[in-house]
Design a protein around this motif. Sequence first.
Motif, PDB file in Angstrom:
ATOM      1  N   GLU A  41      16.594  17.137   3.913  1.00 29.60           N
ATOM      2  CA  GLU A  41      15.813  18.334   3.612  1.00 29.60           C
ATOM      3  C   GLU A  41      14.932  18.118   2.390  1.00 29.60           C
ATOM      4  OE1 GLU A  41      14.360  21.769   4.815  1.00 29.60           O
ATOM      5  OE2 GLU A  41      16.174  20.959   5.757  1.00 29.60           O
ATOM      6  N   GLY A  42      13.617  18.362   2.569  1.00 31.11           N
ATOM      7  CA  GLY A  42      12.676  18.251   1.461  1.00 31.11           C
ATOM      8  C   GLY A  42      12.274  16.833   1.114  1.00 31.11           C
ATOM      9  N   LYS A  43      12.713  15.848   1.862  1.00 31.16           N
ATOM     10  CA  LYS A  43      12.390  14.451   1.582  1.00 31.16           C
ATOM     11  C   LYS A  43      11.070  14.062   2.254  1.00 31.16           C
ATOM     12  CE  LYS A  43      16.453  13.462  -0.385  1.00 31.16           C
ATOM     13  NZ  LYS A  43      16.596  13.038  -1.795  1.00 31.16           N
ATOM     14  N   VAL A  44      10.493  12.983   1.758  1.00 33.73           N
ATOM     15  CA  VAL A  44       9.289  12.395   2.343  1.00 33.73           C
ATOM     16  C   VAL A  44       9.578  10.938   2.650  1.00 33.73           C
ATOM     17  CG1 VAL A  44       6.886  11.731   1.940  1.00 33.73           C
ATOM     18  CG2 VAL A  44       7.720  13.956   1.136  1.00 33.73           C
ATOM     19  N   ALA A  45       9.269  10.520   3.882  1.00 30.74           N
ATOM     20  CA  ALA A  45       9.557   9.156   4.318  1.00 30.74           C
ATOM     21  C   ALA A  45       8.324   8.491   4.891  1.00 30.74           C
ATOM     22  CB  ALA A  45      10.672   9.150   5.361  1.00 30.74           C
ATOM     23  N   ILE A  46       8.149   7.224   4.579  1.00 34.03           N
ATOM     24  CA  ILE A  46       7.194   6.365   5.274  1.00 34.03           C
ATOM     25  C   ILE A  46       7.972   5.586   6.324  1.00 34.03           C
ATOM     26  CG2 ILE A  46       5.726   4.326   5.068  1.00 34.03           C
ATOM     27  CD1 ILE A  46       5.019   5.256   2.230  1.00 34.03           C
ATOM     28  N   VAL A  47       7.491   5.604   7.571  1.00 29.84           N
ATOM     29  CA  VAL A  47       8.106   4.848   8.658  1.00 29.84           C
ATOM     30  C   VAL A  47       7.043   3.938   9.251  1.00 29.84           C
ATOM     31  CG1 VAL A  47       9.327   4.941  10.862  1.00 29.84           C
ATOM     32  CG2 VAL A  47       9.715   6.730   9.152  1.00 29.84           C
ATOM     33  N   THR A  48       7.195   2.632   9.088  1.00 30.12           N
ATOM     34  CA  THR A  48       6.228   1.702   9.658  1.00 30.12           C
ATOM     35  C   THR A  48       6.621   1.363  11.095  1.00 30.12           C
ATOM     36  OG1 THR A  48       7.302  -0.381   8.968  1.00 30.12           O
ATOM     37  CG2 THR A  48       5.917   0.759   7.349  1.00 30.12           C
ATOM     38  N   GLY A  49       5.616   1.014  11.880  1.00 29.78           N
ATOM     39  CA  GLY A  49       5.868   0.886  13.312  1.00 29.78           C
ATOM     40  C   GLY A  49       6.338   2.206  13.873  1.00 29.78           C
ATOM     41  N   GLN A 106      -2.556  -6.301   1.917  1.00 32.93           N
ATOM     42  CA  GLN A 106      -1.950  -5.622   0.774  1.00 32.93           C
ATOM     43  C   GLN A 106      -2.695  -4.351   0.421  1.00 32.93           C
ATOM     44  OE1 GLN A 106      -1.775  -7.877  -2.908  1.00 32.93           O
ATOM     45  NE2 GLN A 106       0.137  -6.875  -3.477  1.00 32.93           N
ATOM     46  N   ASP A 107      -4.017  -4.360   0.592  1.00 30.19           N
ATOM     47  CA  ASP A 107      -4.770  -3.157   0.248  1.00 30.19           C
ATOM     48  C   ASP A 107      -4.413  -1.995   1.169  1.00 30.19           C
ATOM     49  OD1 ASP A 107      -5.976  -4.308   2.453  1.00 30.19           O
ATOM     50  OD2 ASP A 107      -8.022  -4.153   1.700  1.00 30.19           O
ATOM     51  N   PHE A 108      -4.095  -2.276   2.448  1.00 26.40           N
ATOM     52  CA  PHE A 108      -3.686  -1.201   3.336  1.00 26.40           C
ATOM     53  C   PHE A 108      -2.307  -0.671   2.950  1.00 26.40           C
ATOM     54  CE2 PHE A 108      -1.665   0.265   7.382  1.00 26.40           C
ATOM     55  CZ  PHE A 108      -2.385   1.454   7.493  1.00 26.40           C
ATOM     56  N   ALA A 109      -1.398  -1.550   2.555  1.00 25.90           N
ATOM     57  CA  ALA A 109      -0.080  -1.097   2.107  1.00 25.90           C
ATOM     58  C   ALA A 109      -0.213  -0.148   0.908  1.00 25.90           C
ATOM     59  CB  ALA A 109       0.795  -2.295   1.743  1.00 25.90           C
ATOM     60  N   LYS A 110      -1.093  -0.498  -0.005  1.00 26.81           N
ATOM     61  CA  LYS A 110      -1.336   0.384  -1.157  1.00 26.81           C
ATOM     62  C   LYS A 110      -1.922   1.717  -0.704  1.00 26.81           C
ATOM     63  CE  LYS A 110      -2.129  -3.348  -4.521  1.00 26.81           C
ATOM     64  NZ  LYS A 110      -3.134  -4.004  -5.387  1.00 26.81           N
ATOM     65  N   GLU A 111      -2.822   1.653   0.282  1.00 24.86           N
ATOM     66  CA  GLU A 111      -3.434   2.875   0.809  1.00 24.86           C
ATOM     67  C   GLU A 111      -2.386   3.781   1.453  1.00 24.86           C
ATOM     68  OE1 GLU A 111      -6.469   4.060   4.441  1.00 24.86           O
ATOM     69  OE2 GLU A 111      -6.685   2.102   3.484  1.00 24.86           O
ATOM     70  N   VAL A 112      -1.450   3.197   2.184  1.00 24.40           N
ATOM     71  CA  VAL A 112      -0.384   3.978   2.824  1.00 24.40           C
ATOM     72  C   VAL A 112       0.382   4.783   1.779  1.00 24.40           C
ATOM     73  CG1 VAL A 112       1.857   3.797   3.988  1.00 24.40           C
ATOM     74  CG2 VAL A 112      -0.114   2.515   4.851  1.00 24.40           C
ATOM     75  N   PHE A 160       4.696  -6.019   0.240  1.00 20.75           N
ATOM     76  CA  PHE A 160       3.522  -5.230  -0.160  1.00 20.75           C
ATOM     77  C   PHE A 160       3.862  -3.747  -0.284  1.00 20.75           C
ATOM     78  CE2 PHE A 160       0.656  -8.535   2.142  1.00 20.75           C
ATOM     79  CZ  PHE A 160       0.753  -9.391   1.049  1.00 20.75           C
ATOM     80  N   LEU A 161       4.605  -3.216   0.696  1.00 23.27           N
ATOM     81  CA  LEU A 161       4.943  -1.793   0.656  1.00 23.27           C
ATOM     82  C   LEU A 161       5.939  -1.480  -0.449  1.00 23.27           C
ATOM     83  CD1 LEU A 161       5.097  -0.644   4.373  1.00 23.27           C
ATOM     84  CD2 LEU A 161       3.746   0.386   2.550  1.00 23.27           C
ATOM     85  N   ALA A 162       6.934  -2.338  -0.633  1.00 23.31           N
ATOM     86  CA  ALA A 162       7.905  -2.104  -1.707  1.00 23.31           C
ATOM     87  C   ALA A 162       7.218  -2.138  -3.069  1.00 23.31           C
ATOM     88  CB  ALA A 162       9.031  -3.133  -1.639  1.00 23.31           C
ATOM     89  N   GLN A 163       6.279  -3.063  -3.246  1.00 21.70           N
ATOM     90  CA  GLN A 163       5.535  -3.127  -4.500  1.00 21.70           C
ATOM     91  C   GLN A 163       4.719  -1.859  -4.721  1.00 21.70           C
ATOM     92  OE1 GLN A 163       3.443  -6.787  -3.664  1.00 21.70           O
ATOM     93  NE2 GLN A 163       4.709  -7.969  -5.084  1.00 21.70           N
ATOM     94  N   ALA A 164       4.051  -1.401  -3.667  1.00 28.00           N
ATOM     95  CA  ALA A 164       3.219  -0.210  -3.800  1.00 28.00           C
ATOM     96  C   ALA A 164       4.051   1.044  -4.015  1.00 28.00           C
ATOM     97  CB  ALA A 164       2.344  -0.051  -2.553  1.00 28.00           C
ATOM     98  N   ALA A 165       5.235   1.088  -3.376  1.00 30.83           N
ATOM     99  CA  ALA A 165       6.082   2.281  -3.457  1.00 30.83           C
ATOM    100  C   ALA A 165       6.876   2.362  -4.744  1.00 30.83           C
ATOM    101  CB  ALA A 165       7.045   2.302  -2.273  1.00 30.83           C
TER     102      ALA A 165
END
Length: 289
Positions: A41-49, A106-112, A160-165
């Motif tokens: 509840e109230g969380k935000v998740a990124i799900v790739t694929g 990497q730039d797209f991962a940062k954009e995500v 890339f995503l872990a670095q950006a997140a």
Amino acid sequence: MSETAEFQPPIDEQPRMPGSEEQMADKPDWTPRYRGSGRLEGKVAIVTGGDSGIGRAVAVLFAREGADITLVYLADEETPDAERTKALVEQEGRQALCLKGDLGRQDFAKEVVSKTIDTFGKLDILVNNAGEQHPDDEIEDITEQQLRRTFQTNIFSMFFLAQAARPYLRRGSAIVNCTSVTMYKGSDNLLDYSATKGAITAFTRSLSENLVKEGIRVNAVAPGPIWTPLNPFGGQPPEDMKDFGKGTPMGRPGQPNEVAPAFLFLACEDSSYMSGQVLHPNGGIVVSG
């Protein structure tokens, strides 16, 4: 990552990955099997694929448990999969942001990550599920381009995503990576893919050690053969598809909704005393580690 030779574009093969769930005659089962209980509840998740297969099942289950979702997907052309998953998330009463692109950049991962923060104001859960595989019977058949592409998609994207997140993750956040049963038992025709899954498991354990004192948990799921678009759209030789999953002790492939609860468990507080671990929804295949 700059638009130079550093980036390996998709391999020119037919059929083209990642494929479309809507084009499959035998549709995967993504439907959550139980009512939500507010565990996200109230969380935000990124799900790739996140448009199909395991990613769709995870996204819808997370939404049922109260999370807003950023769906990240790759498609050579427009398919209805992402919009269908977005609608399913919204039917659960949550918001969905769809982002199309290649996480090997990497730039797209940062954009995500930046668009997730702009849209939802925070980030609590990162699910690194995107992946690709290309079967080859002989190691000599694996081209340099394929090797670079497989590692780029399967493990570079997670870095890339872990670095950006990382700047947005805080105590109580969770990262869940998708490794594979092939990391544990090997695969005679998925040498490069299996190698990336070994790297993912090592990355999971090492990132856990790196972040656990900050209260950020990092775990992984190692599915066995699961019925998703990945395999019929080039992930397995066509002649092998009739027996796909029959070699498991359960004698069948798994469905995405049989895997998604493992991701939910590792993303929510039910697993608050677990980090650096791997769960194994694999049809009964006994592995160590």
